[in-house]
Design a protein around this motif. Structure first.
Motif, PDB file in Angstrom:
ATOM      1  N   PRO A   1      57.525 -24.333  36.213  1.00 29.01           N
ATOM      2  CA  PRO A   1      57.512 -23.249  35.387  1.00 29.01           C
ATOM      3  C   PRO A   1      58.472 -22.418  35.339  1.00 29.01           C
ATOM      4  N   ASP A   2      58.973 -22.116  34.319  1.00 32.07           N
ATOM      5  CA  ASP A   2      59.656 -21.150  33.904  1.00 32.07           C
ATOM      6  C   ASP A   2      59.504 -20.307  32.926  1.00 32.07           C
ATOM      7  N   THR A   3      60.314 -18.512  33.477  1.00 32.53           N
ATOM      8  CA  THR A   3      60.082 -17.657  32.522  1.00 32.53           C
ATOM      9  C   THR A   3      61.166 -16.568  31.774  1.00 32.53           C
ATOM     10  N   GLN A   4      60.856 -15.882  31.397  1.00 32.08           N
ATOM     11  CA  GLN A   4      62.561 -15.374  31.109  1.00 32.08           C
ATOM     12  C   GLN A   4      60.932 -14.021  29.936  1.00 32.08           C
ATOM     13  N   SER A   5      61.703 -12.888  30.539  1.00 35.98           N
ATOM     14  CA  SER A   5      61.056 -11.393  29.451  1.00 35.98           C
ATOM     15  C   SER A   5      61.938 -10.293  29.112  1.00 35.98           C
ATOM     16  N   LEU A   6      61.843  -9.906  28.428  1.00 32.46           N
ATOM     17  CA  LEU A   6      62.592  -8.584  28.185  1.00 32.46           C
ATOM     18  C   LEU A   6      61.586  -7.516  27.569  1.00 32.46           C
ATOM     19  N   SER A   7      61.977  -6.638  28.352  1.00 37.08           N
ATOM     20  CA  SER A   7      60.802  -5.658  28.243  1.00 37.08           C
ATOM     21  C   SER A   7      61.876  -3.894  27.704  1.00 37.08           C
ATOM     22  N   ALA A   8      61.221  -2.690  27.624  1.00 40.21           N
ATOM     23  CA  ALA A   8      62.198  -2.004  26.256  1.00 40.21           C
ATOM     24  C   ALA A   8      60.535  -0.557  26.792  1.00 40.21           C
ATOM     25  N   ASP A   9      61.083  -0.007  27.376  1.00 36.34           N
ATOM     26  CA  ASP A   9      59.753   1.480  26.785  1.00 36.34           C
ATOM     27  C   ASP A   9      61.112   2.713  26.638  1.00 36.34           C
ATOM     28  N   VAL A  10      60.184   3.902  26.372  1.00 35.55           N
ATOM     29  CA  VAL A  10      61.300   4.986  25.831  1.00 35.55           C
ATOM     30  C   VAL A  10      60.171   6.414  25.228  1.00 35.55           C
TER      31      VAL A  10
ATOM     32  N   ILE B   1      56.205   4.869  23.888  1.00 33.10           N
ATOM     33  CA  ILE B   1      56.036   3.673  23.443  1.00 33.10           C
ATOM     34  C   ILE B   1      57.282   2.468  24.187  1.00 33.10           C
ATOM     35  N   GLY B   2      56.964   1.043  23.940  1.00 36.87           N
ATOM     36  CA  GLY B   2      57.250   0.322  24.559  1.00 36.87           C
ATOM     37  C   GLY B   2      56.990  -0.938  24.291  1.00 36.87           C
ATOM     38  N   MET B   3      58.043  -1.849  24.551  1.00 33.78           N
ATOM     39  CA  MET B   3      57.099  -3.435  23.562  1.00 33.78           C
ATOM     40  C   MET B   3      57.739  -4.469  25.128  1.00 33.78           C
ATOM     41  N   VAL B   4      57.754  -5.514  25.566  1.00 37.50           N
ATOM     42  CA  VAL B   4      57.388  -6.806  25.471  1.00 37.50           C
ATOM     43  C   VAL B   4      57.666  -7.809  25.322  1.00 37.50           C
ATOM     44  N   LEU B   5      58.779  -8.850  25.268  1.00 37.76           N
ATOM     45  CA  LEU B   5      58.662  -9.586  24.621  1.00 37.76           C
ATOM     46  C   LEU B   5      58.576 -11.005  25.498  1.00 37.76           C
ATOM     47  N   TYR B   6      58.032 -12.150  25.897  1.00 38.82           N
ATOM     48  CA  TYR B   6      58.348 -13.240  26.342  1.00 38.82           C
ATOM     49  C   TYR B   6      57.687 -14.887  26.819  1.00 38.82           C
ATOM     50  N   ASN B   7      59.027 -15.364  27.136  1.00 34.57           N
ATOM     51  CA  ASN B   7      58.560 -17.039  26.901  1.00 34.57           C
ATOM     52  C   ASN B   7      58.489 -17.552  28.068  1.00 34.57           C
ATOM     53  N   ASP B   8      57.886 -18.540  28.581  1.00 34.96           N
ATOM     54  CA  ASP B   8      57.151 -19.042  30.191  1.00 34.96           C
ATOM     55  C   ASP B   8      57.189 -20.544  29.548  1.00 34.96           C
TER      56      ASP B   8
ATOM     57  N   ARG C   1      54.438 -17.729  24.814  1.00 33.39           N
ATOM     58  CA  ARG C   1      55.017 -17.071  23.391  1.00 33.39           C
ATOM     59  C   ARG C   1      54.729 -16.003  23.378  1.00 33.39           C
ATOM     60  N   GLY C   2      55.515 -14.856  23.539  1.00 31.89           N
ATOM     61  CA  GLY C   2      54.105 -13.942  23.149  1.00 31.89           C
ATOM     62  C   GLY C   2      55.099 -12.351  23.579  1.00 31.89           C
ATOM     63  N   GLY C   3      54.326 -11.337  22.584  1.00 29.88           N
ATOM     64  CA  GLY C   3      55.121 -10.044  23.260  1.00 29.88           C
ATOM     65  C   GLY C   3      53.438  -8.904  22.972  1.00 29.88           C
ATOM     66  N   LYS C   4      54.235  -7.292  23.512  1.00 29.06           N
ATOM     67  CA  LYS C   4      53.499  -6.879  23.032  1.00 29.06           C
ATOM     68  C   LYS C   4      53.905  -5.776  22.663  1.00 29.06           C
ATOM     69  N   ILE C   5      52.876  -4.570  22.229  1.00 28.05           N
ATOM     70  CA  ILE C   5      53.872  -2.648  22.304  1.00 28.05           C
ATOM     71  C   ILE C   5      52.916  -2.365  22.827  1.00 28.05           C
ATOM     72  N   SER C   6      53.176  -1.400  23.071  1.00 28.75           N
ATOM     73  CA  SER C   6      51.845   0.047  23.974  1.00 28.75           C
ATOM     74  C   SER C   6      52.158   1.114  23.428  1.00 28.75           C
ATOM     75  N   PHE C   7      51.619   1.664  23.834  1.00 24.76           N
ATOM     76  CA  PHE C   7      51.569   3.426  23.260  1.00 24.76           C
ATOM     77  C   PHE C   7      50.372   4.022  24.750  1.00 24.76           C
TER      78      PHE C   7
END
Length: 314
Positions: free
Chosen positions: A65-74, A82-89, A97-103
């Motif tokens: 398994p190999d995973t990368q993710s990028l997250s940011a929130d403000v 608010i924030g978001m996450v992108l990932y690849n596994d 592969r996926g992503g999420k948007i958070s409040f």
């Protein structure tokens, strides 16, 4: 015989983990990145917090398994974020592969006691895919193309803070999975995971440069009743606004607390607006004969720092 045993072991782990449709939760949340684990942390901080994570599991095992993710929130306004996450596994020939948007919204219970409550909602979009182009042998005439399933879902989270104490409770993948492209007999459609994360930041004096932070992370999988716990300890040394930390984490199945899945030292630092975190997980189960461990790397930067009028976002 060893190769056959290893193949069965790896495939069983791949199938179990491949169906969860979420970012593998190892020790990356300990690298000053709790938002990756809980959406209720979105907007806590007077800056745009960007974190990049890389996981290379089971070093020495091919197609591990190999995973990368990028997250940011403000912060959004004075009491929301608010924030978001992108990932690849990638896990052998299975891909997620996926992503999420958070409040998130943060409430003040008592500003003088630093007592706050936060709640959050995330919308997720995940794709689970099985690639067949690298299959050496495929004698099944029914399998002529890749298999993929796209699944929208939701996470909810809550966070309570009082002084140095924090407690986060979360549920991910609330909705059941659409498994029409796979075998419904073997594919679990219940993907709900339950997370609990609690800890305490202790200093003898508010101006003390040394801080101790014990914490626990609990994760329960509804589909098969598995549950794991991380017992963590971090030591942090402050140099004005910068700091350095070192620590240790111990993960175990809750029905086998004396047999850890892995143990991992963790180190990291904040220098100016930049963050660095690293952990090397020493595997303690059957994979140990084939792999020495797992690398977990976190890089981060804080952008556009400002001042909030509300203490709940500190």
């Amino acid at each position: 015989m060893k190769k056959i045993t290893l193949f069965i072991l790896l495939m069983s782990l791949f199938l179990v983990r491949g169906q969860e449709l979420t970012i593998p939760q190892l020790s990356q949340y300990l690298s000053d990145n709790p938002f990756l684990m809980s959406p209720s942390y979105a907007g806590i901080g007077n800056y745009v917090k960007v974190r990049m994570n890389g996981l290379t599991q089971w070093v020495g095992v091919q197609n591990a398994p190999d995973t990368q993710s990028l997250s940011a929130d403000v912060r959004l306004g004075n009491k929301s974020g608010i924030g978001m996450v992108l990932y690849n596994d990638a896990n052998g020939e299975t891909k997620q592969r996926g992503g999420k948007i958070s409040f998130a919204h943060h409430l003040i219970i008592d500003r003088h006691e630093d007592n706050f409550f936060s709640f959050a909602l995330s919308f997720n979009m995940n794709q689970f895919r099985i690639d067949i182009e690298n299959f050496d042998e495929n004698n099944d005439q029914a399998i002529v193309d890749d298999r993929a399933s796209n699944n929208p879902n939701f996470d909810v989270g809550a966070l309570y803070r009082r002084g140095g104490f924090y407690l986060s409770m979360n549920v991910s993948n609330i909705l059941n999975k659409n498994f029409k492209n796979f075998n419904p007999i073997f594919e679990p459609n219940t993907l709900r995971n339950y997370y609990l994360y609690a800890g305490y930041k202790y200093r003898k004096h508010p101006r003390d440069k040394f801080e101790l932070e014990p914490s626990l992370f609990f994760q329960y999988f509804e589909s098969d009743g598995r549950s794991v716990t991380d017992a963590n300890i971090k030591f942090r040394w402050y140099d004005f606004l910068d700091y350095y930390y070192a620590g240790f984490t111990y993960r175990f199945l809750n029905d086998q607390p004396g047999s850890p899945l892995y143990v991992a030292p963790i180190i990291g630092l904040k220098k100016g607006d930049f963050y660095f975190g690293y952990s090397y997980q020493v595997i303690m189960n059957e994979i140990l004969g084939y792999s020495s461990g797992t690398h977990v790397l976190t890089l981060g930067i804080d952008l556009f720092q400002g001042i909030s009028n509300c203490t709940c976002t500190y």
